[in-house]
Design an enzyme around this catalytic site. Structure first.
Site, PDB file in Angstrom:
ATOM      1  N   TYR A 195       0.845  -1.186   0.000  1.00 51.59           N
ATOM      2  CA  TYR A 195       0.000   0.000   0.000  1.00 51.59           C
ATOM      3  C   TYR A 195       0.883   1.238   0.000  1.00 51.59           C
ATOM      4  CZ  TYR A 195      -4.238   2.589   0.199  1.00 51.59           C
ATOM      5  OH  TYR A 195      -5.254   3.435  -0.139  1.00 51.59           O
ATOM      6  N   ASP A 339     -11.007   7.485  -2.926  1.00 51.53           N
ATOM      7  CA  ASP A 339     -10.317   8.395  -3.839  1.00 51.53           C
ATOM      8  C   ASP A 339     -11.216   8.980  -4.932  1.00 51.53           C
ATOM      9  OD1 ASP A 339      -8.106   8.124  -2.334  1.00 51.53           O
ATOM     10  OD2 ASP A 339      -6.960   6.916  -3.743  1.00 51.53           O
ATOM     11  N   ASP A 361     -13.488   6.232   3.091  1.00 54.61           N
ATOM     12  CA  ASP A 361     -12.271   6.152   3.889  1.00 54.61           C
ATOM     13  C   ASP A 361     -11.527   7.469   3.920  1.00 54.61           C
ATOM     14  OD1 ASP A 361     -10.492   4.627   5.504  1.00 54.61           O
ATOM     15  OD2 ASP A 361      -9.107   4.503   3.824  1.00 54.61           O
ATOM     16  N   ASP A 362     -11.575   8.229   2.839  1.00 55.04           N
ATOM     17  CA  ASP A 362     -10.865   9.512   2.786  1.00 55.04           C
ATOM     18  C   ASP A 362     -11.485  10.529   3.741  1.00 55.04           C
ATOM     19  OD1 ASP A 362      -9.121   8.733   0.516  1.00 55.04           O
ATOM     20  OD2 ASP A 362     -11.025   8.644  -0.546  1.00 55.04           O
ATOM     21  N   ASN A 503      -0.350  11.811   1.462  1.00 49.92           N
ATOM     22  CA  ASN A 503       0.324  10.676   0.828  1.00 49.92           C
ATOM     23  C   ASN A 503       0.491  10.938  -0.667  1.00 49.92           C
ATOM     24  OD1 ASN A 503       0.503   8.891   3.109  1.00 49.92           O
ATOM     25  ND2 ASN A 503      -1.706   8.610   2.957  1.00 49.92           N
TER      26      ASN A 503
END
Length: 647
Positions: A195, A339, A361-362, A503
């Site tokens: 990941y 995303d 999740d973001d 990231n």
């Protein structure tokens, strides 16, 4: 020959995709059902037709012992090894195009090519005889732990991270249990390989390194028949889908169809870290085009070569997908959005949150893991969350999601109105500090953070004016926490909390070394991607990693094992508190605000238990009765990567 309806035949066989069954002896038949070829319409035959099976095959089926089903779909198989071919229709003519079906016990060469059941050199002498493997393998029998040792040695020989990533993906495609055993037992070393940060480069080059599909690609070409496309996936008992449209991959922007690396990677972690069975996971990329000119001109690009669809065309495709997955896999299917660009992410979460079990999740995962780190950081700085001032660089999905969850937690702790708790949280976007005078031009998700203050355009000026105790970066722009910014934070606070979360590593707002050096070793630091320990003035600092992988696998397991039908904010708060509780005194002594990943399965079990308990409390769980010990129950539900014995 005898004829029977295909549905009846498949029901009697109990086969749906690749599966394993037990004959009551504790050993399993590796069984597979496959379509050898497709008819002219691209479909696997007419489901209303009948199939014809040789009498000898049916006799073998009749003699087969009743299976003991453990996790996989029910199936029955005998020890026969030859394929049983069946026709599309008993009354078919020579002119008709037919589908040859094959039902078989996986054996011989095919067994070695089946990642679910392949054990490589770990097949025992008896298994090699029973499954026609003699001569197909070297004579040595090698235990799984030795295979793990060998694979780890091989991966360590690669100097380039992308080569390590490709080696891990190759292993996953040929020996699933060995892949997960390796990843689980060496998670701290291999998590950055499968990941972030390596997955970012993998997505950028996905067209060049693509070998075989690892998930479903649903493009505008499939509009109007998405349900049919879902049925092409070999597994039928799907419990979690991670889906992206590739528009905002990490901090790398629009990567279109090549964003598939993200769902694949996330679901690998659902299994390795949360114990969700790999067969229950489905990666999906929705391809509506890309606005990335470099990709559109790349001869190796694997997606649609067109500009992104927007508006009604986009909304209709997403809606068809959401309707189809619920119809195909049921109400309790967890759908994780991953995303999506800001302008779609918030709207999709709001639209489908009331009708589906959805999670972004973001927005929510990042918020939960950051909140856990802040709760743990109070051990160093003292006070409660309500005593602190928060300043964000970045006001997109992650920034506003974290801000909202912090405000919710403070509201829960103090019983103060949410509107009041938001006032100690400030956000800076590309145009400067978000203030009330900008409200008319702000996107809707930024408006709650528009407080009364004079306009400020630069981050350093905002730090000097707001005097935050906590500085959080979610901007996706590297090196924006400059020396002056960090030094100012250190002049304001004895122990400044600095979270550089963007990231991959290249987009991090500052490095661990910069944070510790510029704060004279006083910063409480964590990042989104991993950094090595830093030695400063004779003291070693171990930076924490605010990785979403702490949260989403355990959260997903908790939702699945309780049969939860909707995600509630209180479940995210429960997950944060559970993660913070796993930080030990030894961790604090090292300056850590997150526990080490070596204990991640234990951590995930505790998070799953807390999430499930909250689901039962809120009346959103459907699996009854509630287990007495939810932690032990979570552990018992987890996938094991150890090899099983075959009959």
């Amino acid at each position: 020959m005898i004829s029977l309806n295909r549905t009846t035949f498949l029901t009697q066989m109990g086969v749906s995709g690749a599966c394993s069954t037990s004959s009551g002896t504790g050993r399993r038949h590796p069984v597979s059902l496959k379509v050898v070829s497709m008819d002219s319409s691209g479909r696997a035959g007419d489901r209303s037709g009948s199939v014809v099976v040789e009498n000898s095959t049916m006799n073998e089926i009749a003699k087969a012992p009743s299976p003991v089903v453990e996790v996989e779909p029910k199936s029955t198989a005998s020890s026969w090894a030859q394929d049983a071919y069946v026709d599309d229709s008993a009354a078919a003519t020579e002119e008709q195009i037919m589908t040859p079906w094959s039902v078989s016990v996986a054996s011989g060469y095919n067994l070695l090519r089946d990642p679910r059941h392949n054990k490589g050199l770990a097949f025992t002498e008896k298994e090699r005889d029973a499954h026609y493997l003699r001569g197909l393998l070297p004579p040595a029998v090698v235990a799984q732990n030795i295979q793990v040792k060998k694979m780890l040695h091989n991966i360590r020989q690669y100097q380039v991270p992308l080569q390590k990533y490709m080696a891990m993906m190759d292993l996953q495609e040929r020996n699933e249990k060995l892949f997960y055993n390796l990843l689980i037992n060496h998670v701290e070393e291999l998590l950055p390989v499968v990941y972030t940060p390596t997955v970012g480069e993998a997505c950028q080059k996905y067209g060049s390194i693509f070998r075989q599909p690892q998930g479903l690609y649903i493009s505008l070409k499939e509009k109007g028949r998405i349900l049919e496309v879902l049925r092409n996936w070999p597994e039928k008992n799907i419990q979690v889908i991670v889906v992206t449209d590739g528009e905002r991959i990490l901090g790398l922007g629009d990567l279109g169809c090549q964003g598939m690396g993200i769902p694949v990677g996330k679901l690998s972690l659902y299994t390795a870290l949360g114990g969700v069975f790999p067969s229950a996971c489905l990666p999906v990329t929705i391809d509506v085009g890309t606005n990335n000119e470099e990709l559109l001109n790349d001869e190796f690009y694997i997606g649609l070569r067109q500009k992104r669809a927007t508006g009604q065309e986009y909304a209709e495709l997403i809606d068809e997908f959401m309707t189809a997955v619920k119809q195909c896999y049921g109400e309790k299917l967890l759908i994780q959005f991953e995303d999506f660009a800001n302008h779609n992410a918030f709207d999709l979460l709001a639209k489908y949150g009331a009708t589906h079990l959805v999670f972004n999740d973001d927005i929510q995962g990042t918020a939960s893991v950051v909140l856990a780190g802040l709760i743990a950081a109070l051990k160093f700085v003292g006070g409660s969350l309500a005593d602190h001032r928060f300043l964000f660089l970045g006001a997109g999905e992650a920034g506003t999601g974290i801000a909202e969850l912090i405000a919710l937690e403070i509201s829960k702790q103090t019983n103060a109105p949410l509107e009041e708790t938001r006032k100690n949280i400030w956000l800076v976007d590309s145009k400067g500090l978000i203030v009330s005078s900008r409200k008319d031009t702000l996107q809707h998700f930024k408006k709650p953070w528009a407080h009364e203050h004079k306009p400020i355009s630069k981050l350093i000026d905002a730090v000097k004016e707001i005097k935050p105790t906590v500085l959080i970066g979610t901007s996706g722009v590297g090196r924006t926490f400059t020396k002056e910014v960090v030094e100012t934070m250190a002049s304001i606070n004895e122990k400044p909390i600095i979270l550089s979360l963007s990231n991959p590593t290249s987009q991090s707002e500052c490095t661990a070394e910069e944070a510790y050096k510029w704060s004279q070793g006083r910063a409480i630091f964590a990042s989104g991607s991993p950094f090595d320990p830093v030695n400063y003035k004779g003291k070693t600092f171990v930076p924490g990693q605010a990785n979403n992988a702490y949260i989403f696998p355990g959260l997903g397991l908790g939702l699945i094992m309780s049969g939860t039908i909707r995600v509630h904010d209180d479940m995210l708060l429960a997950a944060s508190e559970a993660l913070a509780s796993q930080v030990t005194q030894d961790d604090y002594n090292k300056g850590l605000i997150y526990p080490p990943f070596t204990n991640i399965r234990k951590i995930s079990a505790h998070i799953a238990a807390s999430v499930a308990a909250k689901a039962y409390e809120l009346g959103l769980a459907t699996r009854h009765p509630q287990p007495k010990d939810l932690v032990k129950y979570a552990e018992s539900c987890m996938y094991s990567p150890s090899y099983q014995n075959y009959r």
